[in-house]
Design a protein around this motif. Structure first.
Motif, short mmCIF file in Angstrom:
data_model
loop_
_atom_site.label_atom_id
_atom_site.label_comp_id
_atom_site.label_asym_id
_atom_site.label_seq_id
_atom_site.Cartn_x
_atom_site.Cartn_y
_atom_site.Cartn_z
N UNK A 219 0.84 -1.19 0.00
CA UNK A 219 0.00 0.00 0.00
C UNK A 219 0.88 1.25 0.00
N UNK A 220 0.49 2.26 -0.76
CA UNK A 220 1.20 3.53 -0.77
C UNK A 220 2.56 3.47 -1.44
N UNK A 221 2.74 2.58 -2.41
CA UNK A 221 4.00 2.49 -3.15
C UNK A 221 3.77 2.86 -4.61
N UNK A 222 4.85 3.08 -5.33
CA UNK A 222 4.78 3.41 -6.75
C UNK A 222 4.60 2.15 -7.57
N UNK A 223 3.59 1.37 -7.19
CA UNK A 223 3.28 0.12 -7.88
C UNK A 223 1.84 -0.23 -7.54
N UNK A 224 1.28 -1.18 -8.25
CA UNK A 224 -0.09 -1.59 -7.99
C UNK A 224 -0.19 -2.29 -6.64
N UNK A 225 -1.13 -1.85 -5.82
CA UNK A 225 -1.34 -2.49 -4.52
C UNK A 225 -1.92 -3.88 -4.70
N UNK A 226 -1.47 -4.80 -3.88
CA UNK A 226 -2.00 -6.16 -3.88
C UNK A 226 -3.10 -6.25 -2.83
N UNK A 227 -4.26 -6.77 -3.20
CA UNK A 227 -5.39 -6.80 -2.29
C UNK A 227 -5.74 -8.23 -1.90
N UNK A 228 -5.32 -8.67 -0.70
CA UNK A 228 -5.75 -9.99 -0.23
C UNK A 228 -7.27 -10.04 -0.13
N UNK A 229 -7.80 -11.24 -0.33
CA UNK A 229 -9.25 -11.44 -0.37
C UNK A 229 -9.63 -12.50 0.67
N UNK A 230 -10.72 -12.25 1.40
CA UNK A 230 -11.32 -13.30 2.21
C UNK A 230 -12.06 -14.23 1.24
N UNK A 231 -11.46 -15.39 0.96
CA UNK A 231 -12.00 -16.30 -0.05
C UNK A 231 -13.00 -17.29 0.52
N UNK A 232 -12.99 -17.45 1.82
CA UNK A 232 -13.85 -18.48 2.41
C UNK A 232 -14.22 -18.06 3.84
N UNK A 233 -15.49 -18.26 4.20
CA UNK A 233 -15.97 -18.02 5.56
C UNK A 233 -16.58 -19.29 6.13
N UNK A 234 -16.22 -19.61 7.37
CA UNK A 234 -16.92 -20.62 8.16
C UNK A 234 -17.60 -19.87 9.29
N UNK A 235 -18.91 -20.07 9.45
CA UNK A 235 -19.67 -19.30 10.43
C UNK A 235 -20.46 -20.27 11.31
#
Length: 536
Positions: A219-235
């Motif tokens: 985040x906040x760099x001179x490059x594309x930010x990588x966005x981790x994703x919540x891919x799975x939920x157990x509830x």
């Protein structure tokens, strides 16, 4: 993607907007910004292996299973979500709103459960597939999870989407939590998880505002930010008398896979307990822990446009940091014409958050947005985090529908591939500052720029310690200015039991001045340290 030629860089954005009158669901920000080079950093593992007060032994067994899944996942190449069908991928904001969950089909509603679940449909900018599995009450093993197949009967397809026939294996994009506070008469939306690893919650009487995230990478760099994703939920299905909701999430991105346990406590102050174990596939250039994202357009120190009658437009007005020895830093937010990245070093971090301090409706003059009801969001590590910095990212923004503020903890210890990183902290959605903050606080400040060669600054402090302070004694003000100097300093006690510090600021360059102001009583610290990046 918006190409902003003045920055010579790309900023990809997702707007925050209200999807309907009943629930404020957010569309998440994606920020890519060119800034000065930043030292890559990571966190020393700090989480305790002891069982927490809010997570029972069987819950630890579920978390352990998610940890094993994350570890196994990290040993394999990253796989992104399957592509959306074109008819869903091409939806715009208005057409996506034509899809709505059938409220009468809320999960657990018919069981008279204290919590219900609703699901978000994939489409528009919500392209990532999120798998949702349910655990029975008091589940002992992860094998008891029951995966929820996609069911279009759970949704309304209205207007021009009435004939939409999504594939049976589409999956979902997020989860909404319906529950009650002790003072609630009826169930209402109290939290939502939607978009990458973003989630939001409220306390009683609040409206959605600042968002939390699972993790920030590059985040906040001179490059594309990588966005981790919540891919799975157990509830886990709650008991009839449950006061909290437990869920587990699998986080994934090209650099990392992680297991999260989250416990939602809808009390008079909403809190969410977070425990995580992260496994890295590769070493990112930069990591942000417990990240928060928010919006600031104008308010204290920055006037709005002449054609807008609202004095303030923001979800948060300041960054607050608690360091060791009862030292507090408040950094008032700003929206400049250029991206700004600020570091606040801490050998020992006790907490940080984005504050919405002003609660007077007249200060916002906006009965629709209700900015005075947006929560302050506060992060408290279970044990203090060591040796790092809270970093604040402030971006230009064209309108209030775009998040342009980011804050996160950036420890200095680098990560090691194959060595898990453990985290444990609490998120609180507050009406005011944390109760342990007993020093005088900055409640207002004014900047007069009519004379560019000598700006006039007034900083107003308020607090219980001021009202108890002898009128016969005099407080001292410490003022430090980078790229300028302060002259004609005056400290004045007012009839309103406030202390005003005023001075003239003399810039020595065309660049924004960065300043620090705090009060002392002889050698004793009397107030928080106020910081500000002041353009000329």
């Amino acid at each position: 993607m918006n190409l902003i030629s003045d920055w010579n860089q790309a900023i990809a954005l997702k707007a925050i907007q209200d999807l309907d009158a009943r629930s404020l669901i957010f569309l998440t920000l994606i920020m890519v910004v060119a800034c000065l080079p930043i030292h890559a950093a990571w966190a020393e593992p700090t989480a305790s292996k002891k069982e927490s007060d809010t997570v029972s032994s069987h819950s630890d067994a579920i978390f352990d299973a998610m940890v094993l899944k994350a570890k196994a996942n990290s040993s394999k190449p990253y796989e992104s979500s399957r592509e959306l069908p074109e008819d869903l991928n091409s939806l715009n904001y208005d057409t996506y709103r034509l899809i709505a969950f059938e409220h009468e089909k809320s999960i657990w509603k018919q069981d008279a459960s204290p919590f219900w679940l609703e699901l978000f449909h994939r489409g528009y900018i919500f392209r990532d597939e999120v798998q949702v599995s349910l655990l029975p009450e008091n589940a002992k093993t992860a094998e008891q999870t029951q995966w929820m197949e996609f069911d279009k009967a759970l949704f309304q397809y209205r207007g021009e989407l009435a004939g939409l026939d999504p594939p049976k294996d589409l999956g979902y994009s997020g989860v909404k939590v319906i529950g009650k506070f002790p003072s609630s008469e009826h169930p209402l939306e109290i939290a939502s998880f939607l978009g990458a690893s973003y989630f939001r919650a409220i306390s009683p009487g609040q409206f959605y505002g600042t968002s939390a995230r699972g993790l920030a990478i590059d985040i906040g760099l001179a490059k594309t930010e990588e966005f981790p994703v919540f891919r799975e939920f157990w509830i886990e299905q709650p008991r009839q008398d449950a006061k909290q909701l437990k869920l587990w999430a699998l986080l994934d991105s090209p650099s990392v896979s992680g297991a999260y346990a989250l416990v939602i406590h809808p009390d008079e102050t909403m809190t969410i307990d977070v425990k995580a174990t992260l496994f890295f596939r590769s070493v990112p250039e930069k990591i942000g822990l417990a990240p928060l994202t928010s919006m600031f357009m104008w308010g204290m120190g920055k006037q709005g446009p002449d054609n807008d009658p609202r004095p303030r437009v923001h979800d948060a007005d300041s960054l607050l940091i608690q360091k060791g020895d009862n030292r507090w830093i408040r950094r008032s937010l700003n929206r400049l014409d250029f991206p700004s990245l600020s570091n606040y070093d801490a050998q020992e971090l006790h907490g940080f958050g984005l504050m919405q301090a002003e609660r007077s409706t007249a200060r916002y003059n906006d009965d629709e947005a209700k900015y005075h009801l947006r929560p302050s969001v506060w992060i408290t590590p279970k044990t203090p985090w060591k040796d790092g910095a809270v970093q604040l990212l402030e971006l230009p923004s064209e309108h209030e529908g775009i998040d342009n503020i980011g804050a996160y903890w950036m420890p200095k210890q680098p990560i090691e591939i194959g060595k898990p990183v453990d985290l444990e902290y609490q998120i609180a959605f507050l009406d005011q500052v944390p109760k342990q903050h007993s020093l005088a606080k900055v409640t207002d400040f004014r900047v007069d720029r009519s004379d560019k060669s000598s700006l006039s600054l007034t900083v107003v402090y308020q607090g219980d310690n001021i009202s108890k302070f002898s009128t016969e004694r005099q407080l001292q003000a410490f003022i430090d200015v980078q790229r300028g100097k302060a002259v004609n300093v005056v400290v004045r006690r007012t009839a309103l039991n406030t202390v005003e510090v005023s001075c003239n600021l003399i810039p020595d360059s065309p660049y924004a001045m960065e300043m620090e102001v705090y009060l002392t009583d002889e050698a004793e610290l009397f107030s928080e340290s106020w910081r500000y990046l002041c353009p000329i």
